[in-house]
Design an enzyme around this catalytic site. Structure first.
Site, PDB file in Angstrom:
ATOM      1  N   GLN A  65     126.512  86.045  80.522  1.00 40.99           N
ATOM      2  CA  GLN A  65     126.806  84.970  81.485  1.00 40.99           C
ATOM      3  C   GLN A  65     126.090  85.205  82.806  1.00 40.99           C
ATOM      4  O   GLN A  65     125.375  84.356  83.320  1.00 40.99           O
ATOM      5  CB  GLN A  65     128.308  84.912  81.760  1.00 40.99           C
ATOM      6  N   ASP A  95     118.658  99.259  74.569  1.00 43.59           N
ATOM      7  CA  ASP A  95     120.064  99.246  74.168  1.00 43.59           C
ATOM      8  C   ASP A  95     120.772 100.242  75.082  1.00 43.59           C
ATOM      9  O   ASP A  95     120.370 101.412  75.156  1.00 43.59           O
ATOM     10  CB  ASP A  95     120.165  99.674  72.693  1.00 43.59           C
ATOM     11  N   LEU A  96     121.807  99.796  75.763  1.00 42.84           N
ATOM     12  CA  LEU A  96     122.481 100.684  76.725  1.00 42.84           C
ATOM     13  C   LEU A  96     123.192 101.852  76.035  1.00 42.84           C
ATOM     14  O   LEU A  96     123.600 102.798  76.705  1.00 42.84           O
ATOM     15  CB  LEU A  96     123.475  99.905  77.590  1.00 42.84           C
ATOM     16  N   TYR A 156     138.724  99.476  79.101  1.00 45.09           N
ATOM     17  CA  TYR A 156     137.631  98.770  79.785  1.00 45.09           C
ATOM     18  C   TYR A 156     137.672  99.079  81.286  1.00 45.09           C
ATOM     19  O   TYR A 156     136.657  99.462  81.885  1.00 45.09           O
ATOM     20  CB  TYR A 156     137.761  97.268  79.522  1.00 45.09           C
TER      21      TYR A 156
HETATM   22  N1  LIG Z   1     133.492  88.405  81.888  1.00 48.92           N
HETATM   23  C1  LIG Z   1     134.453  88.625  82.775  1.00 48.92           C
HETATM   24  O1  LIG Z   1     135.493  87.948  82.774  1.00 48.92           O
HETATM   25  C2  LIG Z   1     134.304  89.683  83.835  1.00 48.92           C
HETATM   26  C3  LIG Z   1     135.365  89.954  84.697  1.00 48.92           C
HETATM   27  C4  LIG Z   1     135.215  90.935  85.675  1.00 48.92           C
HETATM   28  C5  LIG Z   1     134.025  91.617  85.782  1.00 48.92           C
HETATM   29  N2  LIG Z   1     133.013  91.358  84.920  1.00 48.92           N
HETATM   30  C6  LIG Z   1     131.772  92.135  85.046  1.00 48.92           C
HETATM   31  O2  LIG Z   1     130.726  91.240  85.385  1.00 48.92           O
HETATM   32  C7  LIG Z   1     129.499  91.690  84.809  1.00 48.92           C
HETATM   33  C8  LIG Z   1     128.852  90.569  84.007  1.00 48.92           C
HETATM   34  O3  LIG Z   1     129.697  90.228  82.928  1.00 48.92           O
HETATM   35  P1  LIG Z   1     129.399  88.979  81.975  1.00 48.92           P
HETATM   36  O4  LIG Z   1     130.624  88.162  81.930  1.00 48.92           O
HETATM   37  O5  LIG Z   1     128.111  88.330  82.355  1.00 48.92           O
HETATM   38  O6  LIG Z   1     129.235  89.722  80.577  1.00 48.92           O
HETATM   39  P2  LIG Z   1     128.848  89.100  79.162  1.00 48.92           P
HETATM   40  O7  LIG Z   1     128.660  87.627  79.251  1.00 48.92           O
HETATM   41  O8  LIG Z   1     129.802  89.661  78.176  1.00 48.92           O
HETATM   42  O9  LIG Z   1     127.415  89.730  78.901  1.00 48.92           O
HETATM   43  C9  LIG Z   1     127.254  91.091  78.674  1.00 48.92           C
HETATM   44  C10 LIG Z   1     125.791  91.425  78.741  1.00 48.92           C
HETATM   45  O10 LIG Z   1     125.672  92.820  78.482  1.00 48.92           O
HETATM   46  C11 LIG Z   1     124.696  93.020  77.484  1.00 48.92           C
HETATM   47  N3  LIG Z   1     124.993  94.176  76.665  1.00 48.92           N
HETATM   48  C12 LIG Z   1     126.184  94.517  76.110  1.00 48.92           C
HETATM   49  N4  LIG Z   1     126.033  95.641  75.365  1.00 48.92           N
HETATM   50  C13 LIG Z   1     124.727  96.001  75.495  1.00 48.92           C
HETATM   51  C14 LIG Z   1     123.952  97.053  74.972  1.00 48.92           C
HETATM   52  N5  LIG Z   1     124.479  97.983  74.170  1.00 48.92           N
HETATM   53  N6  LIG Z   1     122.649  97.123  75.304  1.00 48.92           N
HETATM   54  C15 LIG Z   1     122.081  96.183  76.083  1.00 48.92           C
HETATM   55  N7  LIG Z   1     122.750  95.154  76.613  1.00 48.92           N
HETATM   56  C16 LIG Z   1     124.065  95.061  76.304  1.00 48.92           C
HETATM   57  C17 LIG Z   1     124.741  91.754  76.632  1.00 48.92           C
HETATM   58  O11 LIG Z   1     123.521  91.691  75.947  1.00 48.92           O
HETATM   59  P3  LIG Z   1     123.218  90.647  74.759  1.00 48.92           P
HETATM   60  O12 LIG Z   1     122.735  89.429  75.472  1.00 48.92           O
HETATM   61  O13 LIG Z   1     122.132  91.323  73.985  1.00 48.92           O
HETATM   62  O14 LIG Z   1     124.481  90.465  73.992  1.00 48.92           O
HETATM   63  C18 LIG Z   1     124.936  90.702  77.705  1.00 48.92           C
HETATM   64  O15 LIG Z   1     123.694  90.333  78.272  1.00 48.92           O
HETATM   65  C19 LIG Z   1     129.856  92.939  84.000  1.00 48.92           C
HETATM   66  O16 LIG Z   1     129.632  94.088  84.760  1.00 48.92           O
HETATM   67  C20 LIG Z   1     131.338  92.784  83.744  1.00 48.92           C
HETATM   68  O17 LIG Z   1     131.977  94.021  83.522  1.00 48.92           O
HETATM   69  C21 LIG Z   1     133.111  90.402  83.948  1.00 48.92           C
END
Ligand SMILES: NC(=O)c1ccc[n+]([C@@H]2O[C@H](COP(=O)([O-])OP(=O)(O)OC[C@H]3O[C@@H](n4cnc5c(N)ncnc54)[C@H](OP(=O)(O)O)[C@@H]3O)[C@@H](O)[C@H]2O)c1
Length: 308
Positions: A16, A40-41, A129
């Site tokens: 996102q 890959d992380l 988490y």
């Molecule tokens: N989502 C929430 O509600 C929320 C709430 C609070 C804080 N946050 C924080 O905000 C930030 C952004 O979150 P988001 O919602 O944008 O997350 P998201 O939509 O779940 O996207 C996660 C991203 O991480 C990548 N990823 C996951 N595992 C990986 C791996 N092993 N190697 C490489 N890339 C990997 C995914 O890659 P792919 O595209 O390849 O799948 C994707 O681009 C994060 O730090 C999260 O902890 C999120």
């Protein structure tokens, strides 16, 4: 170095925030998006090698392990991605003299506080988490380079997997939706998050250019943790009701959409416990960088417009 020559690397591609950052950062410099399959992380050495090869001046980690319930049974992967990988990125950025930006979460807190959390409040995560994100924060702080950690909450948008998309689908499929009403937070649009980050990078670039110093140096003693969420707050149930309200404006009449029934967290057990109070105070961000995110309700309307 001209602004156009600056390399800004975004780790994460289709997530996102990663996707929105890619859009919103255009024009800031050379935007390089890296993600799976080339990195890959889970392979921390591979991440280091890629950063060394690209040599960014700004490194933005928009990737994370975000499957909150799944993390309870995948501790190792969550820790690798949310702790070891950002720690390695912070080390590599520091070695290169680059600015490092990463994101954390409201889930670092236990939610017992009666008012919004400030950056200095003690962390006490209720789930794996949250614990993995606290470890990531501490590791980045310990590296001690030029870093910004933005804690956000309840991220959603038109793309990706999120609460809005789930509710929008279920309200047309089911007669009734029972939604938790005793967890309160700020639903934050991924675009607002990317836009706020862009504004801060832009400020630092402008300062760096006028003082003829690297961007990382321009941050100076402002490095640290900042809360970065939409303004205002609501419960999950209130958020769902607002989504329905928006759908009614453009879609079917009330009769065709599910009834929303408020329930307590105890009526909806999940593998990971979640904080009841997820509200974060954003004053430090506003006072330091002059950046404030819009009200969550305004942004929801904008996202729903985009979804059509
Ligand atoms: N989502 C929430 O509600 C929320 C709430 C609070 C804080 N946050 C924080 O905000 C930030 C952004 O979150 P988001 O919602 O944008 O997350 P998201 O939509 O779940 O996207 C996660 C991203 O991480 C990548 N990823 C996951 N595992 C990986 C791996 N092993 N190697 C490489 N890339 C990997 C995914 O890659 P792919 O595209 O390849 O799948 C994707 O681009 C994060 O730090 C999260 O902890 C999120």
């Amino acid at each position: 170095m001209n602004q156009g020559d600056q390399k800004i690397v975004i780790v994460g591609r289709s997530g996102q925030l990663a996707w929105e950052a890619n859009q919103q950062f255009q024009g800031l410099g050379q935007i390089i998006s890296v993600g799976r399959p080339e990195i890959d992380l889970l392979d921390v050495e591979g991440v280091r090698a890629e950063i060394r090869r690209i040599k960014p001046s700004v490194l933005v980690n928009a990737a994370a392990y975000t499957a909150v319930d799944q993390a309870e049974s995948e501790t190792e992967a969550a820790m690798k991605i949310n702790y070891e990988a950002p720690a390695a990125m912070a080390e590599e950025a520091t070695r290169l003299g680059a600015l490092f930006i990463t994101y954390s979460t409201d889930y670092v807190f236990d939610g017992m506080k009666a008012s919004p959390y400030s950056e200095g409040d003690p962390t006490a995560p209720l789930n794996v988490y949250g614990a993995s994100k606290v470890s990531g924060e501490r590791a980045v702080e310990a590296v001690g380079g030029s870093y910004l950690i933005f804690r956000t909450s309840w991220v959603y948008g038109a793309r990706g997997k999120n609460f809005l998309k789930t509710i929008a689908k279920l309200v047309v499929e089911r007669p009734e939706l029972r939604i938790v009403d005793d967890q309160v937070g700020a639903p934050t649009w991924s675009r607002d998050l990317a836009d706020a980050t862009r504004k801060i990078i832009e400020q630092l670039m402008t300062q760096a250019a006028s003082e003829k110093i690297p961007i990382a140096e321009a941050l100076g003693n402002r490095r640290g943790i900042y809360h970065m969420t939409a303004a205002g707050s609501v419960s999950w149930c209130g958020f769902a009701a607002a989504i329905l309200e928006e759908m009614e404006k453009s879609g079917p009449s009330r009769g065709n959409l599910a009834n929303i029934v408020p329930i307590s967290s105890s009526e909806y057990p999940t593998p990971a416990a979640r904080p009841q109070n997820s509200r974060l105070c954003n004053d430090k961000l506003t006072n330091t960088f002059g950046v404030t995110l819009p009200q969550w309700r305004e942004s929801l309307a904008a996202v729903m417009d985009e979804l059509g």
